[in-house]
Write a protein that holds these residues in place. Structure first.
Motif, PDB file in Angstrom:
ATOM      1  N   HIS A   1       0.821  -1.199   0.000  1.00  0.00           N
ATOM      2  CA  HIS A   1       0.000   0.000   0.000  1.00  0.00           C
ATOM      3  C   HIS A   1       0.863   1.260   0.000  1.00  0.00           C
ATOM      4  O   HIS A   1       0.362   2.352   0.272  1.00  0.00           O
ATOM      5  CB  HIS A   1      -0.920   0.000   1.222  1.00  0.00           C
ATOM      6  CG  HIS A   1      -2.026  -1.005   1.129  1.00  0.00           C
ATOM      7  ND1 HIS A   1      -2.823  -1.347   2.194  1.00  0.00           N
ATOM      8  CD2 HIS A   1      -2.471  -1.750   0.077  1.00  0.00           C
ATOM      9  CE1 HIS A   1      -3.713  -2.246   1.817  1.00  0.00           C
ATOM     10  NE2 HIS A   1      -3.521  -2.513   0.535  1.00  0.00           N
ATOM     11  N   VAL A   2       2.129   1.106  -0.319  1.00  0.00           N
ATOM     12  CA  VAL A   2       3.035   2.249  -0.390  1.00  0.00           C
ATOM     13  C   VAL A   2       2.855   2.949  -1.732  1.00  0.00           C
ATOM     14  O   VAL A   2       2.952   2.322  -2.794  1.00  0.00           O
ATOM     15  CB  VAL A   2       4.501   1.828  -0.202  1.00  0.00           C
ATOM     16  CG1 VAL A   2       5.441   3.020  -0.403  1.00  0.00           C
ATOM     17  CG2 VAL A   2       4.704   1.231   1.187  1.00  0.00           C
ATOM     18  N   ARG A   3       2.577   4.232  -1.678  1.00  0.00           N
ATOM     19  CA  ARG A   3       2.419   5.035  -2.877  1.00  0.00           C
ATOM     20  C   ARG A   3       3.099   6.384  -2.651  1.00  0.00           C
ATOM     21  O   ARG A   3       3.337   6.792  -1.515  1.00  0.00           O
ATOM     22  CB  ARG A   3       0.934   5.261  -3.217  1.00  0.00           C
ATOM     23  CG  ARG A   3       0.160   3.993  -3.533  1.00  0.00           C
ATOM     24  CD  ARG A   3       0.604   3.363  -4.836  1.00  0.00           C
ATOM     25  NE  ARG A   3      -0.212   2.223  -5.222  1.00  0.00           N
ATOM     26  CZ  ARG A   3      -0.009   0.977  -4.819  1.00  0.00           C
ATOM     27  NH1 ARG A   3       1.002   0.714  -3.990  1.00  0.00           N
ATOM     28  NH2 ARG A   3      -0.791  -0.007  -5.219  1.00  0.00           N
ATOM     29  N   THR A   4       3.405   7.071  -3.750  1.00  0.00           N
ATOM     30  CA  THR A   4       4.024   8.390  -3.658  1.00  0.00           C
ATOM     31  C   THR A   4       3.070   9.449  -4.190  1.00  0.00           C
ATOM     32  O   THR A   4       2.579   9.339  -5.320  1.00  0.00           O
ATOM     33  CB  THR A   4       5.340   8.445  -4.455  1.00  0.00           C
ATOM     34  OG1 THR A   4       6.260   7.498  -3.903  1.00  0.00           O
ATOM     35  CG2 THR A   4       5.958   9.838  -4.378  1.00  0.00           C
ATOM     36  N   ILE A   5       2.796  10.454  -3.363  1.00  0.00           N
ATOM     37  CA  ILE A   5       1.995  11.599  -3.777  1.00  0.00           C
ATOM     38  C   ILE A   5       2.962  12.748  -4.053  1.00  0.00           C
ATOM     39  O   ILE A   5       3.701  13.173  -3.171  1.00  0.00           O
ATOM     40  CB  ILE A   5       0.981  12.009  -2.697  1.00  0.00           C
ATOM     41  CG1 ILE A   5       0.004  10.859  -2.423  1.00  0.00           C
ATOM     42  CG2 ILE A   5       0.217  13.263  -3.128  1.00  0.00           C
ATOM     43  CD1 ILE A   5      -0.809  10.431  -3.631  1.00  0.00           C
ATOM     44  N   TYR A   6       2.956  13.230  -5.289  1.00  0.00           N
ATOM     45  CA  TYR A   6       3.872  14.302  -5.687  1.00  0.00           C
ATOM     46  C   TYR A   6       3.345  15.683  -5.326  1.00  0.00           C
ATOM     47  O   TYR A   6       4.108  16.593  -5.003  1.00  0.00           O
ATOM     48  CB  TYR A   6       4.114  14.245  -7.200  1.00  0.00           C
ATOM     49  CG  TYR A   6       4.680  12.936  -7.682  1.00  0.00           C
ATOM     50  CD1 TYR A   6       5.922  12.479  -7.253  1.00  0.00           C
ATOM     51  CD2 TYR A   6       3.969  12.139  -8.585  1.00  0.00           C
ATOM     52  CE1 TYR A   6       6.447  11.274  -7.696  1.00  0.00           C
ATOM     53  CE2 TYR A   6       4.490  10.934  -9.038  1.00  0.00           C
ATOM     54  CZ  TYR A   6       5.720  10.504  -8.590  1.00  0.00           C
ATOM     55  OH  TYR A   6       6.229   9.311  -9.026  1.00  0.00           O
ATOM     56  N   GLU A   7       2.040  15.830  -5.394  1.00  0.00           N
ATOM     57  CA  GLU A   7       1.439  17.146  -5.156  1.00  0.00           C
ATOM     58  C   GLU A   7       0.006  16.984  -4.688  1.00  0.00           C
ATOM     59  O   GLU A   7      -0.717  16.098  -5.158  1.00  0.00           O
ATOM     60  CB  GLU A   7       1.468  17.977  -6.444  1.00  0.00           C
ATOM     61  CG  GLU A   7       0.900  19.373  -6.310  1.00  0.00           C
ATOM     62  CD  GLU A   7       0.892  20.137  -7.625  1.00  0.00           C
ATOM     63  OE1 GLU A   7       0.544  21.334  -7.589  1.00  0.00           O
ATOM     64  OE2 GLU A   7       1.215  19.542  -8.661  1.00  0.00           O
ATOM     65  N   ALA A   8      -0.411  17.830  -3.757  1.00  0.00           N
ATOM     66  CA  ALA A   8      -1.799  17.858  -3.304  1.00  0.00           C
ATOM     67  C   ALA A   8      -2.132  19.306  -2.959  1.00  0.00           C
ATOM     68  O   ALA A   8      -1.479  19.905  -2.107  1.00  0.00           O
ATOM     69  CB  ALA A   8      -1.998  16.950  -2.093  1.00  0.00           C
TER      70      ALA A   8
ATOM     71  N   GLY B   1      -0.140  11.577  -8.082  1.00  0.00           N
ATOM     72  CA  GLY B   1       0.733  10.543  -7.539  1.00  0.00           C
ATOM     73  C   GLY B   1       1.176   9.554  -8.594  1.00  0.00           C
ATOM     74  O   GLY B   1       0.782   9.630  -9.761  1.00  0.00           O
ATOM     75  N   ASN B   2       1.995   8.602  -8.164  1.00  0.00           N
ATOM     76  CA  ASN B   2       2.468   7.576  -9.093  1.00  0.00           C
ATOM     77  C   ASN B   2       1.482   6.428  -9.228  1.00  0.00           C
ATOM     78  O   ASN B   2       1.633   5.554 -10.091  1.00  0.00           O
ATOM     79  CB  ASN B   2       3.838   7.047  -8.671  1.00  0.00           C
ATOM     80  CG  ASN B   2       3.812   6.313  -7.334  1.00  0.00           C
ATOM     81  OD1 ASN B   2       2.826   6.344  -6.598  1.00  0.00           O
ATOM     82  ND2 ASN B   2       4.911   5.652  -7.005  1.00  0.00           N
TER      83      ASN B   2
END
Length: 275
Positions: free
Chosen positions: A166-173, A198-199
């Motif tokens: 469940h690991v994810r990367t959010i680049y911008e919010a 995100g990715n």
């Protein structure tokens, strides 16, 4: 043999999401039926990802392999005459045979729309979640900052998730407010748009983030609670799943080199597969 990449807009109100389901009406089903009517080919398209029932999309990519020689400039108009009015193909291009709409995607952006005005918009009601009481937009923006980065998003994933990680990367919010619809002298807050890039995303991930964020806006949670919820890795710690109709898949981005491989490379790959 050609690999065609297309983009499709759709109002997801009456569909069980993008991807074909055992039961229910999906966008993929209609696209494949339209392609079959046009070319006679019974094929499966590859979407850039799934969307939940009731979620919308703006320019969602999908690709498929075809033997049809229909010119690129004719595909969109030809398919749209065979599709429901709430599904519109807007772009078609030829891409390398190695291109895969989902696996090749680098960044995805979702937008969630909250109508913070006193009254709902009769024309946009299917695309917005109506919240007539004031929201703390500044607190919501502060809470959003905590989800940026690489995290385990178990707290914001469906309990039915079967993903190994469940690991994810959010680049911008970010949160933006459009006040153009506010009535003079009223307590209208405008339309609050939340963009999350995100990715990749887990099932219900954006909607659970939004459900939690709305509770922050209502004063039921503090902005810093978002960090503790992330660290808990427990779905019970997060807020409710926000309604689907406020969510739109906004964009999907690819490395440009994945889209521009030469025709010669395609021909070589065809020969190799033939051997």
């Amino acid at each position: 043999m050609r690999n065609l990449l297309m983009k499709v807009d759709y109002d997801g109100t009456h569909y069980e999401g993008f991807q074909t389901q055992p039961s229910g009406r999906t966008v993929q089903d209609h696209l494949e039926q339209a392609i079959c009517q046009l070319t006679g080919e019974k094929l499966k398209i590859t979407g850039s990802g799934r969307t939940d029932a009731g979620v919308h999309a703006y320019g969602q990519p999908f690709n498929f392999i075809t033997e049809s020689r229909i010119p690129l400039e004719r595909w969109c108009l030809a398919l749209n005459t065979r599709l429901p009015l709430d599904i519109v193909v807007t772009e078609a291009k030829e891409v390398p045979l190695s291109f895969h709409s989902r696996r090749s995607a680098k960044r995805k952006t979702y937008r969630y729309a909250i109508n913070g005005n006193r009254f709902p918009d009769a024309f946009q009601r299917r695309l917005q979640y109506h919240h007539p009481t004031p929201l703390d937009a500044e607190g919501m923006q502060q809470a959003l900052a905590h989800v940026v980065g690489t995290h385990d998003f178990t707290s914001f994933a469906s309990r039915k998730s079967t993903k190994e990680s469940h690991v994810r990367t959010i680049y911008e919010a970010r949160l933006e407010i459009d006040r153009s619809s506010c009535r003079p002298g009223s307590k209208d807050q405008g339309i609050l748009y939340t963009y999350i890039t995100g990715n990749g995303f887990l099932q219900y991930m954006v909607r659970i983030i939004m459900g939690t964020l709305i509770e922050v806006g209502e004063g039921k949670r503090r902005p810093d609670d978002m960090r503790a919820i992330l660290e808990a890795c427990n779905r019970m710690k997060a807020g409710p799943t926000a309604v689907a109709h406020g969510l739109t898949l906004w964009s999907v981005e690819y490395d440009p080199c994945m889209l521009t491989e030469s025709r010669e490379s395609n021909e070589n790959l065809i020969q190799q597969n033939g051997n």
